[in-house]
Design a protein around this motif. Structure first.
Motif, PDB file in Angstrom:
ATOM      1  N   SER B  93       0.837  -1.193   0.000  1.00 23.28           N
ATOM      2  CA  SER B  93       0.000   0.000   0.000  1.00 23.28           C
ATOM      3  C   SER B  93       0.884   1.259   0.000  1.00 23.28           C
ATOM      4  O   SER B  93       0.397   2.371   0.149  1.00 23.28           O
ATOM      5  N   GLN B  94       2.204   1.045  -0.155  1.00 34.59           N
ATOM      6  CA  GLN B  94       3.145   2.170  -0.288  1.00 34.59           C
ATOM      7  C   GLN B  94       3.104   2.680  -1.721  1.00 34.59           C
ATOM      8  O   GLN B  94       3.977   2.350  -2.529  1.00 34.59           O
ATOM      9  N   ILE B  95       2.074   3.440  -2.036  1.00 34.99           N
ATOM     10  CA  ILE B  95       1.895   3.869  -3.422  1.00 34.99           C
ATOM     11  C   ILE B  95       2.679   5.140  -3.729  1.00 34.99           C
ATOM     12  O   ILE B  95       3.106   5.851  -2.823  1.00 34.99           O
ATOM     13  N   PRO B  96       2.876   5.432  -5.025  1.00 40.11           N
ATOM     14  CA  PRO B  96       3.591   6.663  -5.394  1.00 40.11           C
ATOM     15  C   PRO B  96       2.782   7.901  -5.006  1.00 40.11           C
ATOM     16  O   PRO B  96       1.606   7.806  -4.667  1.00 40.11           O
ATOM     17  N   GLU B  97       3.430   9.066  -5.060  1.00 41.31           N
ATOM     18  CA  GLU B  97       2.693  10.329  -4.978  1.00 41.31           C
ATOM     19  C   GLU B  97       2.045  10.573  -6.349  1.00 41.31           C
ATOM     20  O   GLU B  97       2.556  10.134  -7.367  1.00 41.31           O
ATOM     21  N   PHE B  98       0.924  11.280  -6.331  1.00 44.37           N
ATOM     22  CA  PHE B  98       0.246  11.576  -7.596  1.00 44.37           C
ATOM     23  C   PHE B  98       0.248  13.070  -7.866  1.00 44.37           C
ATOM     24  O   PHE B  98       0.058  13.866  -6.955  1.00 44.37           O
ATOM     25  N   GLN B  99       0.477  13.391  -9.122  1.00 47.18           N
ATOM     26  CA  GLN B  99       0.423  14.797  -9.532  1.00 47.18           C
ATOM     27  C   GLN B  99      -0.534  14.874 -10.716  1.00 47.18           C
ATOM     28  O   GLN B  99      -0.394  14.124 -11.689  1.00 47.18           O
ATOM     29  N   VAL B 100      -1.517  15.759 -10.615  1.00 50.05           N
ATOM     30  CA  VAL B 100      -2.556  15.826 -11.638  1.00 50.05           C
ATOM     31  C   VAL B 100      -2.536  17.200 -12.302  1.00 50.05           C
ATOM     32  O   VAL B 100      -2.536  18.230 -11.624  1.00 50.05           O
ATOM     33  N   PHE B 101      -2.502  17.198 -13.620  1.00 54.12           N
ATOM     34  CA  PHE B 101      -2.482  18.441 -14.394  1.00 54.12           C
ATOM     35  C   PHE B 101      -3.826  18.631 -15.082  1.00 54.12           C
ATOM     36  O   PHE B 101      -4.246  17.784 -15.865  1.00 54.12           O
ATOM     37  N   PHE B 102      -4.477  19.750 -14.766  1.00 59.54           N
ATOM     38  CA  PHE B 102      -5.762  20.078 -15.373  1.00 59.54           C
ATOM     39  C   PHE B 102      -5.498  21.047 -16.529  1.00 59.54           C
ATOM     40  O   PHE B 102      -5.006  22.151 -16.309  1.00 59.54           O
ATOM     41  N   ASN B 103      -5.828  20.616 -17.725  1.00 56.25           N
ATOM     42  CA  ASN B 103      -5.529  21.452 -18.889  1.00 56.25           C
ATOM     43  C   ASN B 103      -6.791  21.930 -19.591  1.00 56.25           C
ATOM     44  O   ASN B 103      -7.759  21.183 -19.737  1.00 56.25           O
ATOM     45  N   ASP B 104      -6.748  23.161 -20.040  1.00 52.91           N
ATOM     46  CA  ASP B 104      -7.747  23.646 -20.984  1.00 52.91           C
ATOM     47  C   ASP B 104      -7.189  24.885 -21.677  1.00 52.91           C
ATOM     48  O   ASP B 104      -6.075  25.320 -21.386  1.00 52.91           O
ATOM     49  N   GLN B 105      -7.971  25.442 -22.561  1.00 58.40           N
ATOM     50  CA  GLN B 105      -7.537  26.611 -23.318  1.00 58.40           C
ATOM     51  C   GLN B 105      -7.376  27.833 -22.419  1.00 58.40           C
ATOM     52  O   GLN B 105      -7.987  27.892 -21.352  1.00 58.40           O
ATOM     53  N   PRO B 106      -6.601  28.835 -22.889  1.00 59.84           N
ATOM     54  CA  PRO B 106      -6.403  30.041 -22.074  1.00 59.84           C
ATOM     55  C   PRO B 106      -7.713  30.730 -21.691  1.00 59.84           C
ATOM     56  O   PRO B 106      -7.802  31.349 -20.636  1.00 59.84           O
ATOM     57  N   MET B 107      -8.756  30.622 -22.491  1.00 56.92           N
ATOM     58  CA  MET B 107     -10.008  31.309 -22.172  1.00 56.92           C
ATOM     59  C   MET B 107     -10.844  30.543 -21.147  1.00 56.92           C
ATOM     60  O   MET B 107     -11.891  31.015 -20.715  1.00 56.92           O
ATOM     61  N   ASN B 108     -10.409  29.354 -20.781  1.00 51.67           N
ATOM     62  CA  ASN B 108     -11.147  28.579 -19.774  1.00 51.67           C
ATOM     63  C   ASN B 108     -11.124  29.318 -18.424  1.00 51.67           C
ATOM     64  O   ASN B 108     -10.150  30.005 -18.109  1.00 51.67           O
ATOM     65  N   ASP B 109     -12.157  29.141 -17.640  1.00 48.97           N
ATOM     66  CA  ASP B 109     -12.215  29.816 -16.332  1.00 48.97           C
ATOM     67  C   ASP B 109     -11.464  28.980 -15.282  1.00 48.97           C
ATOM     68  O   ASP B 109     -12.059  28.176 -14.566  1.00 48.97           O
ATOM     69  N   PHE B 110     -10.160  29.199 -15.211  1.00 46.83           N
ATOM     70  CA  PHE B 110      -9.333  28.439 -14.270  1.00 46.83           C
ATOM     71  C   PHE B 110      -9.592  28.860 -12.824  1.00 46.83           C
ATOM     72  O   PHE B 110      -9.368  28.086 -11.904  1.00 46.83           O
ATOM     73  N   ASN B 111     -10.053  30.093 -12.616  1.00 38.85           N
ATOM     74  CA  ASN B 111     -10.358  30.513 -11.236  1.00 38.85           C
ATOM     75  C   ASN B 111     -11.444  29.620 -10.642  1.00 38.85           C
ATOM     76  O   ASN B 111     -11.341  29.182  -9.488  1.00 38.85           O
ATOM     77  N   THR B 112     -12.486  29.363 -11.428  1.00 40.81           N
ATOM     78  CA  THR B 112     -13.550  28.475 -10.953  1.00 40.81           C
ATOM     79  C   THR B 112     -12.991  27.077 -10.708  1.00 40.81           C
ATOM     80  O   THR B 112     -13.269  26.447  -9.689  1.00 40.81           O
TER      81      THR B 112
END
Lengths: 359, 359
Positions: B93-112
């Protein structure tokens, strides 16, 4: 990992007249003062022969980047110095790929940041939301951390400041300027805790040999904040608010319960914290002159616009947005009254440059 | 790297009544239909014994993530399946760390997006802005790519659609539904180019053995878009706009020069593109029933609200925001007229699931 909110205010978002984006060039000039020194540290201390670079990618993070554009200029300057050092060490122009992480709190306006990323950037960009007093990245992920004009924001205010039974109750003031020692110590001890968390988080995230550059508001060893030009500003904020209490615009209880989470450390203090942590070597620790403030008599309205773009969210959250215009108008007038005193106040070595290297 | 803008619209930002955040649960239900199949592919095909994992960190990207919340559910589901597979392969159960990248276009509302990141997430999150038809990450950086309900958006519209002298001039229509073959072919060939760029970029970014899961609007081999329920929707959009031309609300030239960059590929088409590219193995390629559409008679107003949250930016950019209410009101009425025909239209196997593995 949580969306940790801190008490530090987000800078004013967007790109409008009152935005931090448009009103942060004084901060930029301050940071530029130390550019050459940072270049020098990179040239001397960043050692690619002993830096683990997986998949040929060099990763840099700008912590507390705000909305731009300062962060873009800093990153560009840093990458140039880093590339030069690489080329010097390996006599090749076949440099690694660069990945840059722009970090700030969840309330930061990342849309403005993303929409203004330099078109012709030579790096992969990503945004990371969260407090830099917590972990933000996986283990051994970063090679370089930059943290400019933001570590003087505390993660939270010391609770004693609001405790009427504590000698650190900060009645009638919004900062530790001119406050009893107990108040100053409460601020100092919160800063030390925050800095310890900062160093612990970065010690995990940085590879061995990775570097941290901190540019922060500082103060000479043994000096009181009231001796600084900035101290007059905090004092005038308190006085303006107390005037508003007298006129019934805000209540005394509101002022008593409000404090700005802003702390400027001395080189001795910072050195002690880093040495106690024990995970980083101090490569450089010195106070610098923030050029913009020195060359001429201070332009009070321009100064207040900058202060407001950086701090208004704190006031607005506590007192309500409707008092902001009045408060900052009063602040401008109050400071103008003290303009001769302001010129006599200390404003030279107030920019702390810290360069650390992960052991 | 540039801030590449595509013709694909950003979803409606914020979390208000008309936002994509509030009006994307139909998309979520569709994607959920294939959840078990994706879990199965991860369990069978993701091979940690042959996956280079530097610094014990597993990196996943959700491309075209929009503003949430669907992306958070998908990521959570994927990480659980990935962790299970890891524990199965290493009996730990010694699993790796996870890193998640959320991608979208520059006009996407990243603040939300950033403000709604799950509080108790077990991964390091980052946002990446840019078109997924370009490079977004350094070389050999990612282990897993997810791209849900977004690859049917073309990077740009084929130029011939606007050329009066071309047989692909798409006069009086806003999509290739019911259009001449030349129009359909222009769309298909743009899709093939886009998909080739998508695969080339991912082939650099993924480690060998890394996986891609695509969930996209699809169509059975040999079927025409006009045979689909969605086809009636596009047709009704064209008809509503042409009604507005008759009444002088918009001009005919405006309608002639507008097209939606939306293309649904068949499994045969997709297979051919991936095989021609030659850098990925096809682990799974199949059409599925999008459950939400099947169980009951279609609820036209609910459907239109979802369509609007995903597409209104395209219309608003071209026709101006002031015609949106009228257009989508007309669309609802027009679709209601065709409601019996709608029920007869094909709506079963229209969700394409593609699972690829980097060679």
């Amino acid at each position: 990992m949580s969306n940790s909110e801190t008490d530090a205010p987000p800078m004013v978002g967007g790109v409008g007249t009152c935005s931090y984006y448009k009103n942060s060039y004084l901060q930029r000039r301050s940071a530029n003062v130390v550019k050459e020194k940072i270049d020098e540290e990179i040239a001397k201390k960043l050692d690619f022969h002993n830096l683990p670079i997986a998949s040929n990618t060099f990763r840099l993070a700008d912590l507390g980047c705000s909305v731009g554009p300062n962060t873009f200029f800093h990153v560009q300057d840093l990458l140039e110095a880093i590339k030069q050092k690489y080329e010097m060490q390996f006599h090749t122009s076949q440099i690694p790929e660069f990945q840059v992480f722009f970090n700030d709190q969840p309330m930061n306006d990342f849309n403005t940041l993303f929409n203004n990323l330099p078109q012709e950037r030579q790096y992969f960009a990503a945004g990371v939301t969260g407090s830099f007093y917590d972990r933000l990245f996986p283990e051994s992920f970063l090679h370089f951390v930059h943290c400019s004009i933001s570590l003087h924001w505390l993660s939270k205010l010391p609770e004693q400041l609001l405790d009427k039974n504590s000698p650190a109750w900060n009645r009638g003031r919004i900062h530790y300027t001119n406050a009893p020692n107990e108040v100053v110590n409460a601020y100092a001890s919160q800063f030390a805790k925050d800095m310890e968390n900062f160093l612990n988080a970065r010690s995990k995230e940085l590879v061995s040999g990775g570097m941290i550059v901190i540019i922060s508001q500082g103060i000479p060893n043994g000096m009181l904040y009231s001796e600084l030009q900035n101290g007059v500003m905090f004092e005038c904020m308190s006085l303006s608010l107390m005037d508003m209490v007298k006129e019934g615009v805000v209540s005394e209880a509101q002022v008593d319960s409000f404090n700005l989470p802003f702390y400027a450390a001395s080189p001795d203090e910072m050195t002690e914290i880093v040495e106690r942590n024990g995970l980083f070597n101090i490569e450089r620790m010195e106070l610098n002159d923030p050029a913009a403030w020195l060359k001429r008599r201070i332009n009070i309205p321009e100064w207040v616009v900058h202060v407001r773009a950086a701090m208004e969210e704190s006031f607005s959250k506590h007192f309500g947005g409707e008092v902001l215009d009045e408060l900052f108008d009063r602040l401008t007038k109050k400071l103008s009254k003290f303009s001769d005193e302001l010129e006599l106040k200390y404003r030279e070595k107030t920019l702390l440059l810290v360069v650390l290297k992960r052991q």
